[in-house]
Motif scaffolding. Structure first.
Motif, PDB file in Angstrom:
ATOM      1  N   HIS A  10       1.590   5.052  -2.359  1.00  0.00           N
ATOM      2  CA  HIS A  10       1.090   5.943  -3.415  1.00  0.00           C
ATOM      3  C   HIS A  10       2.284   6.680  -4.012  1.00  0.00           C
ATOM      4  O   HIS A  10       2.750   7.663  -3.444  1.00  0.00           O
ATOM      5  CB  HIS A  10       0.071   6.923  -2.836  1.00  0.00           C
ATOM      6  N   ASP A  64       0.655   2.433   3.518  1.00  0.00           N
ATOM      7  CA  ASP A  64      -0.131   3.534   2.961  1.00  0.00           C
ATOM      8  C   ASP A  64       0.713   4.808   2.858  1.00  0.00           C
ATOM      9  O   ASP A  64       0.204   5.909   3.060  1.00  0.00           O
ATOM     10  CB  ASP A  64      -1.417   3.813   3.749  1.00  0.00           C
ATOM     11  N   HIS A 109       0.856  -1.191   0.000  1.00  0.00           N
ATOM     12  CA  HIS A 109       0.000   0.000   0.000  1.00  0.00           C
ATOM     13  C   HIS A 109       0.892   1.242   0.000  1.00  0.00           C
ATOM     14  O   HIS A 109       1.242   1.772   1.047  1.00  0.00           O
ATOM     15  CB  HIS A 109      -0.926  -0.014   1.220  1.00  0.00           C
ATOM     16  N   LYS A 149      -9.641  -0.907  -6.478  1.00  0.00           N
ATOM     17  CA  LYS A 149      -9.799  -0.308  -5.162  1.00  0.00           C
ATOM     18  C   LYS A 149     -11.151   0.375  -5.062  1.00  0.00           C
ATOM     19  O   LYS A 149     -11.551   1.137  -5.942  1.00  0.00           O
ATOM     20  CB  LYS A 149      -8.698   0.706  -4.874  1.00  0.00           C
TER      21      LYS A 149
HETATM   22 ZN   LIG Z   1      -3.912   4.647   0.518  1.00  0.00          ZN
END
Ligand SMILES: [Zn+2]
Length: 485
Positions: free
Chosen positions: A82, A383, A80, A202
């Motif tokens: 970005h 994340d 996870h 997602k």
């Molecule tokens: Zn995320």
């Protein structure tokens, strides 16, 4: 530090051809498929794969790494991250990033190196936005996998975006009323995502931050249509959900992975231990083998941005390029801190930090412990960067997420599994990744210390091997003088 090995790293990262054979000699293998470390092994890499593992001497090779007193582990997967995001600026197309193209360029140049610096050789990006090319075009970058987002104009995250550039990140906008043969129907969007080569879809289950509930969600009929079509195309569904009620809805929709820790216990917020109602939901995660990504760094990043020393630790400097470090010192870069201060009604910075670093992280820890107690496999997933906070930096955040797992009570062997084989199995990549075994991709780490002794050993990487090619960790350090002292 052995000078010879550094030389091999610097020299051969440029000079070793894909079909040259690299031998790692007399090393201890640490891998989740082994019940104990395998000592004095010789590992031969060829054509980007592990060709041979033996205790016998190997004489036919082109380059060699001396593995005496060292440990060989699989490269890590963070499932996870970005890559379009610039920490502190938001996604690469959002207004702050657009105003600072040179800082963004310096950052994008360093970002893949920073992941590799912390041993991350595979990433899964659940929301690539528009700017993942900078990552996949880099000379050396972790192997890149992605989901694509299905959302609608009325649901999060699209509904929250106000400028057209940010809105343009969402290319798969569903018209919930459209018949299956229409181009913006649930079915047709899933088909488009499947043919784009994505690994997953997602979906967002978010009706508002914290206790707010101003946003609508995709209807259960639409969710069902997406699920049925996704199954046909072998696409996993990864769900953004961090509140108790949102995770329940995600589970009801049959998602494969929950992409966040359950920090928000809704009406059970005052409970210190997992109450029966939440336990019942976690039992569904366990029984239906739904993947769980704790993403504790999201909360930690919110707390740490309020602390004065966060952007000056040696580890932070090693992965953050000078232009971005300089920008973090400017008043403009403090915008998110100011937002948190306003949100907490002028509370002292330290007190705000504690609310996140103890209160909310504590809830996430209880959930990790509950799942771990039932032997439910936990996934390494940071994340990165998780919020507009600049506290989370690429690679470093993955390492910190591993430390957060250890803090929550996972053993070093469980952290190793979370970072390697659990992610590989969850995303059906275990034929290529996850263990040190013959035939798998040669994405490997040479460590000075044993990661089964302490999670801190993951910061003792000497050489990162990417597709069979060795890269000395030193050459991956961010180019700023401050990082060298
Ligand atoms: Zn995320």
């Amino acid at each position: 530090m052995n000078k010879f090995v550094i030389l091999i790293g610097i020299f051969f990262s440029a000079a070793l051809a894909a079909n040259d054979k690299l031998l790692i000699e007399n090393i201890t293998i640490v891998s989740s498929h082994l019940s104990a470390p395998n000592t004095n092994m010789n590992v031969l890499l060829n054509n980007g794969r592990i060709e041979q593992i033996t205790s016998q001497k190997i004489t036919d090779y082109d380059a060699k790494i001396d593995g005496v007193d060292k440990f060989l582990a699989p490269g890590l997967m963070d499932s996870h991250v970005h890559v379009s995001s610039v920490p502190g600026m938001g996604f690469g197309v959002e207004p702050l990033a657009v105003k600072h193209p040179q800082i963004v360029a310096a950052y994008y140049e360093q970002q893949p190196k920073s992941f590799l610096y912390y041993g991350v050789t595979q990433v899964l990006d659940p929301n690539p936005g528009l700017n993942s090319k900078h990552f996949t075009n880099a000379a050396n970058h972790p192997d890149y996998f992605r989901c694509e987002v299905i959302t609608s104009k009325d649901t999060f995250p699209y509904v929250e975006k106000t400028d057209s550039l940010s809105q343009s990140m969402y290319r798969y906008l569903v018209d919930e009323a459209a018949a299956a043969n229409k181009p913006d129907s649930a079915e047709s969007l899933v088909q488009q995502i499947a043919s784009s080569g994505a690994s997953c879809i997602k979906l967002y289950f978010e009706d508002g931050y914290g206790d707010a509930n101003q946003w609508q969600l995709l209807s259960s009929a639409t969710l069902k249509r997406i699920k049925v079509e996704a199954d046909k195309h072998n696409l996993l569904i990864v769900a953004h959900a961090n509140a108790f009620d949102m995770q329940q809805l995600a589970l009801a929709a049959g998602v494969d992975v929950i992409a966040h820790g359950m920090w928000n216990w809704g009406q059970f917020r005052r409970h210190r231990d997992v109450p029966a109602e939440i336990a019942a939901t976690l039992d569904v995660i366990i029984d239906e083998q739904v993947g769980y990504m704790p993403t504790q760094r999201v909360i930690a990043g919110l707390g740490e941005v309020m602390l004065p020393t966060t952007a000056s630790s040696p580890q932070f400097l090693a992965v953050t390029p000078a232009p971005l470090l300089d920008w973090y010192q400017t008043p403009q870069a403090q915008w998110f801190k100011e937002e948190l201060r306003i949100g907490f009604d002028g509370m002292a910075d330290n007190a705000i930090a504690e609310i996140f670093l103890y209160g909310r992280i504590g809830k996430g820890n209880k959930v990790i412990q509950y799942l771990n107690h039932a032997n439910h496999p936990i996934l390494l997933a940071s994340d990165f960067p998780g919020s507009p906070s600049y506290a989370n930096q690429p690679g470093l955040t993955t390492f910190q997420e591993m430390k957060a797992m250890a803090n929550a009570g996972l053993s070093p062997a469980q952290v190793l599994a979370a970072a390697t084989i659990n992610n590989a199995k969850q995303f059906k990549m275990d034929a290529d990744y996850g263990t040190v075994q013959v035939g798998k991709k040669a994405n490997l780490l040479v460590l000075e210390r044993n990661p089964l002794a302490s999670v801190e050993a993951w910061d003792s990487i000497e050489t990162v091997i990417l597709n069979g090619k060795p890269i000395a960790r030193q050459v991956l350090v961010a180019g700023n003088e401050k990082s060298l002292n």
